[in-house]
Write a protein that holds these residues in place. Structure first.
Motif, PDB file in Angstrom:
ATOM      1  N   SER B 330      -3.135  -3.895  -2.177  1.00  0.00           N
ATOM      2  CA  SER B 330      -3.925  -3.134  -1.207  1.00  0.00           C
ATOM      3  C   SER B 330      -4.733  -2.029  -1.896  1.00  0.00           C
ATOM      4  CB  SER B 330      -3.037  -2.561  -0.105  1.00  0.00           C
ATOM      5  OG  SER B 330      -2.041  -1.753  -0.663  1.00  0.00           O
ATOM      6  N   VAL B 331      -4.153  -1.426  -2.926  1.00  0.00           N
ATOM      7  CA  VAL B 331      -4.894  -0.381  -3.636  1.00  0.00           C
ATOM      8  C   VAL B 331      -6.102  -0.985  -4.363  1.00  0.00           C
ATOM      9  CG1 VAL B 331      -4.790   1.251  -5.566  1.00  0.00           C
ATOM     10  CG2 VAL B 331      -2.963   1.206  -3.889  1.00  0.00           C
ATOM     11  N   PHE B 332      -5.876  -2.156  -4.938  1.00  0.00           N
ATOM     12  CA  PHE B 332      -6.979  -2.824  -5.619  1.00  0.00           C
ATOM     13  C   PHE B 332      -8.106  -3.124  -4.638  1.00  0.00           C
ATOM     14  CE2 PHE B 332      -9.254  -6.463  -7.311  1.00  0.00           C
ATOM     15  CZ  PHE B 332      -9.426  -6.108  -8.636  1.00  0.00           C
ATOM     16  N   LEU B 333      -7.735  -3.656  -3.482  1.00  0.00           N
ATOM     17  CA  LEU B 333      -8.751  -3.955  -2.461  1.00  0.00           C
ATOM     18  C   LEU B 333      -9.536  -2.701  -2.109  1.00  0.00           C
ATOM     19  CD1 LEU B 333      -6.909  -6.269   0.110  1.00  0.00           C
ATOM     20  CD2 LEU B 333      -8.787  -6.886  -1.409  1.00  0.00           C
ATOM     21  N   SER B 334      -8.830  -1.587  -1.928  1.00  0.00           N
ATOM     22  CA  SER B 334      -9.541  -0.395  -1.464  1.00  0.00           C
ATOM     23  C   SER B 334     -10.331   0.262  -2.594  1.00  0.00           C
ATOM     24  CB  SER B 334      -8.574   0.589  -0.821  1.00  0.00           C
ATOM     25  OG  SER B 334      -7.623   1.004  -1.755  1.00  0.00           O
ATOM     26  N   SER B 372     -10.916   6.356   0.381  1.00  0.00           N
ATOM     27  CA  SER B 372     -10.700   4.909   0.431  1.00  0.00           C
ATOM     28  C   SER B 372      -9.525   4.501  -0.457  1.00  0.00           C
ATOM     29  CB  SER B 372     -11.971   4.148   0.048  1.00  0.00           C
ATOM     30  OG  SER B 372     -12.235   4.300  -1.313  1.00  0.00           O
ATOM     31  N   SER B 373      -9.374   5.164  -1.596  1.00  0.00           N
ATOM     32  CA  SER B 373      -8.234   4.848  -2.457  1.00  0.00           C
ATOM     33  C   SER B 373      -6.924   5.237  -1.783  1.00  0.00           C
ATOM     34  CB  SER B 373      -8.347   5.585  -3.790  1.00  0.00           C
ATOM     35  OG  SER B 373      -9.618   5.400  -4.327  1.00  0.00           O
ATOM     36  N   LEU B 374      -6.965   6.406  -1.159  1.00  0.00           N
ATOM     37  CA  LEU B 374      -5.789   6.903  -0.453  1.00  0.00           C
ATOM     38  C   LEU B 374      -5.405   5.932   0.664  1.00  0.00           C
ATOM     39  CD1 LEU B 374      -4.092   9.538  -0.615  1.00  0.00           C
ATOM     40  CD2 LEU B 374      -5.350  10.309   1.376  1.00  0.00           C
ATOM     41  N   GLY B 380      -1.168   0.384   2.623  1.00  0.00           N
ATOM     42  CA  GLY B 380      -0.493  -0.676   1.887  1.00  0.00           C
ATOM     43  C   GLY B 380       1.009  -0.502   1.913  1.00  0.00           C
ATOM     44  N   VAL B 381       1.458   0.721   2.185  1.00  0.00           N
ATOM     45  CA  VAL B 381       2.888   0.997   2.092  1.00  0.00           C
ATOM     46  C   VAL B 381       3.684   0.211   3.126  1.00  0.00           C
ATOM     47  CG1 VAL B 381       4.620   2.773   2.538  1.00  0.00           C
ATOM     48  CG2 VAL B 381       2.767   3.235   0.954  1.00  0.00           C
ATOM     49  N   ALA B 382       3.222   0.206   4.368  1.00  0.00           N
ATOM     50  CA  ALA B 382       3.995  -0.456   5.432  1.00  0.00           C
ATOM     51  C   ALA B 382       4.192  -1.948   5.135  1.00  0.00           C
ATOM     52  CB  ALA B 382       3.335  -0.237   6.778  1.00  0.00           C
TER      53      ALA B 382
END
Lengths: 232, 398
Positions: B330-334, B372-374, B380-382
């Motif tokens: 998810s971090v990569f996507l954002s 956006s990174s945040l 992504g955590v959930a």
């Protein structure tokens, strides 16, 4: 890595003392395992048999450290494991147990070789080491020429051989095979059983779960589970 | 070890395996980041544009307005009933101040008409000294004279857009056109200033006529402002204080404002700053929606890959390995979405910059990118926790 020291030769691989497992279903409590006492020594080839609902799958999960008993003690290679944390159990699964499943459970997007080396990525093994070891294991199950194939390009028997290579990659203390021939035609099933017999011949400890008495006969020792108890 | 290159590769491979889905998921972030950067660049560009226009008027200017503008051009200023009139203009004249030039100003919205052509313009009625107060750059012709003003002559200096709209192609000098039902003769044409962002009026849209003529034709006797040019910058404070003191004889303190250019610019800056924030805030909502999109897709992905997660756990992956794998996805996507969004934000502001002035501000780029990174981490955590907590036995049954 498993150290095949003199000491571990004397110790049983598994020692289960009065292992219990309950499930709560609504109001009633189901005793899946009532009080299992079991000793499996190094190099043994054991078949766990029993009908569906007998508790053999639950026992298998506990042996595989995928599940925790509600009571009793279990030793794996002499180490008490029933009270370990989830992370410690994950580490032991990685280091001491090789799984082979009925439905193979290969990751569809990874090649045969990558599937075999999968356990090593959680073990901080270098890329070149992983590759060498995965190649070796794949060759040992006769699939040296299928390294780059994806699971869907392999037959059922070949997929199960990839899974066996994966189970062996960490040189585990025990191989737990859950109905390994259940999804295979009889010829492929025989091939797989031949591999298990060969592994047994090399001194590997194997626990095979099956409801097929034909398959169970390949084993050295048959343990029958019924209603949560070992009856023979 | 928390970060394992292999787990990173695993995460990228699964994103790559679902290229279209990954891209569509990123699109939310791309649009959000691009929108924040572009909209903020419009607001910031407007600020620069207005500051430029203001400075083009000249320096050392002091403005006297009816109403209290010190708290911004807000409600109180709008509802002010104060009338700034000729008596106040004369009172300032009587003071012995180091004033270079002074002009009162009335402002009327009206329609300019030449033959069949009409144009909605802003008419400024000013004194002949106006051209010494602010910089009036003429393209052609001349400013009106003191005697023309005294005799209430109907002469006009027109903006370039007015010329374009009603005199299309004809040399307007010496021509007569209609304003407020009277014929005015064009004596001068203002140099084109450009701009006029988002429908705001620009000098190009205006017509300048003599103050006394405007009072006569439009029957408007109260001034929109009195503008004073100080002889030098050091005199500004003294002049402001003296005018304020004098006008207190006529008004309550909150009924008029004496401001210099810097103060006005500050207030305009404040208003535009709020506008920019509002625009950015609206755009940020799309970032949030993009983040929810990531969460949604990641949850789907976790469900789809239940068997994979079970298998990974069986072969020894710890919960944190699974957690890290999905958070990396998810971090990569954002982050990639955010980076592409920054590029599109620059392109968008460049594109809009061809008809509006835009300025890409570093803080908006930084903010949009870090938000956006945040979002990648937060949303992504959930799903990642859901994956990490899967029971391997249940997962392997899939």
């Amino acid at each position: 890595m498993v150290k095949k020291s003199k000491n571990s030769k004397q110790l049983p691989i598994y020692q289960l003392e009065s292992i219990k497992r309950y499930y709560q279903t609504g109001q009633s409590q189901v005793q899946a395992l009532k009080a299992i006492n079991l000793l499996i020594g190094p190099g043994e080839f054991v078949a766990l048999v029993g009908s569906s609902g007998s508790g053999k799958s639950t026992l298998m999960h506990i042996l595989g450290l995928l599940d925790r008993p509600d009571g009793g003690k279990m030793f794996l290679d002499g180490e008490e494991v029933s009270g370990l944390s989830e992370n410690q159990r994950a580490r032991l699964r990685r280091e001491k147990i090789g799984f082979v499943f009925q439905t193979f459970h290969l990751l569809p997007r990874l090649t045969a070789l990558e599937n075999v080396e999968l356990p090593l990525i959680y073990n901080d093994v270098s890329f070149s080491d992983r590759l060498a070891r995965a190649r070796e294991e794949l060759a040992l199950v006769g699939l040296a020429n299928r390294e780059k194939h994806l699971p869907n390009q392999l037959s059922g028997g070949q997929q199960q051989r990839v899974a066996i290579a994966r189970a062996l990659i960490n040189n585990p203390s025990v191989i737990l095979a859950d109905e390994p021939t259940g999804n295979l035609d009889s010829q492929s099933g025989e091939e797989i059983m031949t591999i298990f017999k060969k592994l047994h011949g090399q001194g590997r400890t194997i626990v095979l779960v099956t409801h097929d008495s034909e398959v169970a006969r390949s084993a050295q020792r048959i343990i029958t589970v019924k209603d949560g108890l070992i009856i023979s | 070890m928390l970060f394992n290159l292999e787990i990173f590769k695993v995460a990228l491979r699964s994103l790559w395996a679902n290229k279209v889905r990954s891209f569509l998921t990123m699109l939310g972030i791309i649009i959000g980041v691009a929108a924040v950067i572009t909209l903020v660049s419009i607001g910031a560009g407007l600020k620069v544009y207005i500051a430029d226009q203001f400075e083009a008027l000249g320096s050392n200017l002091i403005y006297i307005y009816p109403g209290d503008l010190s708290s911004g051009f807000g409600e109180r200023a709008m509802i002010s009933q104060t009338r700034l009139e000729n008596q106040h203009r004369q009172a300032i004249d009587r003071l012995d101040l180091p004033i270079g030039a002074i002009s009162a100003l009335v402002q009327i919205a009206d329609q300019a008409k030449y033959k069949e052509n009409t144009f909605n313009t802003i008419v400024f009625g000013v004194e002949s000294a106006y051209s010494q107060v602010v910089n009036v750059d003429l393209e052609m012709g001349r400013f009106f004279t003191e005697s023309e003003e005294e005799r209430r002559r109907r002469v006009a200096i027109v903006g370039s857009r007015v010329v374009e709209e009603i005199f299309s192609g004809i040399d307007p000098l010496g021509k007569s056109f209609f304003l407020g039902g009277s014929a005015f003769e064009v004596v001068g044409i203002l140099e084109e200033q450009g701009g006029g962002a988002m429908g705001s009026s620009s000098v190009d849209d205006t017509v300048i006529v003599p103050l006394k003529t405007a009072e006569l034709i439009f029957a408007q006797e109260d001034y929109g402002a009195i503008i004073v040019k100080a002889e030098s910058e050091s005199d500004i404070d003294q002049i402001k204080a003296a005018i304020k003191k004098e006008l207190l004889d006529y008004f309550d303190e909150e009924d008029f404002s004496v401001l210099d250019q810097r103060q006005i610019l500050n207030q305009i800056d404040n208003i535009l700053g709020m506008l920019t924030l509002a625009l950015g805030g609206i755009a940020a909502i799309s970032l949030l929606v993009g983040g929810i999109g990531i969460m949604n897709i990641m949850l789907v992905s976790v469900t789809e890959r239940t068997a994979e997660i079970g298998l990974r756990k069986a072969v020894g992956a710890q919960n944190k390995d699974i957690l890290v794998q999905f958070i990396i996805e998810s971090v990569f996507l954002s982050i990639v979405g955010g980076s592409i969004g920054v590029i599109f934000g620059f392109l968008g502001s460049l594109l809009i910059g061809s008809f509006l002035q835009t300025t890409v501000t570093p803080w908006s780029v930084f903010l949009a990118f870090s938000i956006s990174s945040l979002i990648g981490v937060v949303f992504g955590v959930a799903p990642a926790r859901k994956a990490a907590r899967l029971d391997p036995i249940e997962a392997l049954r899939y």
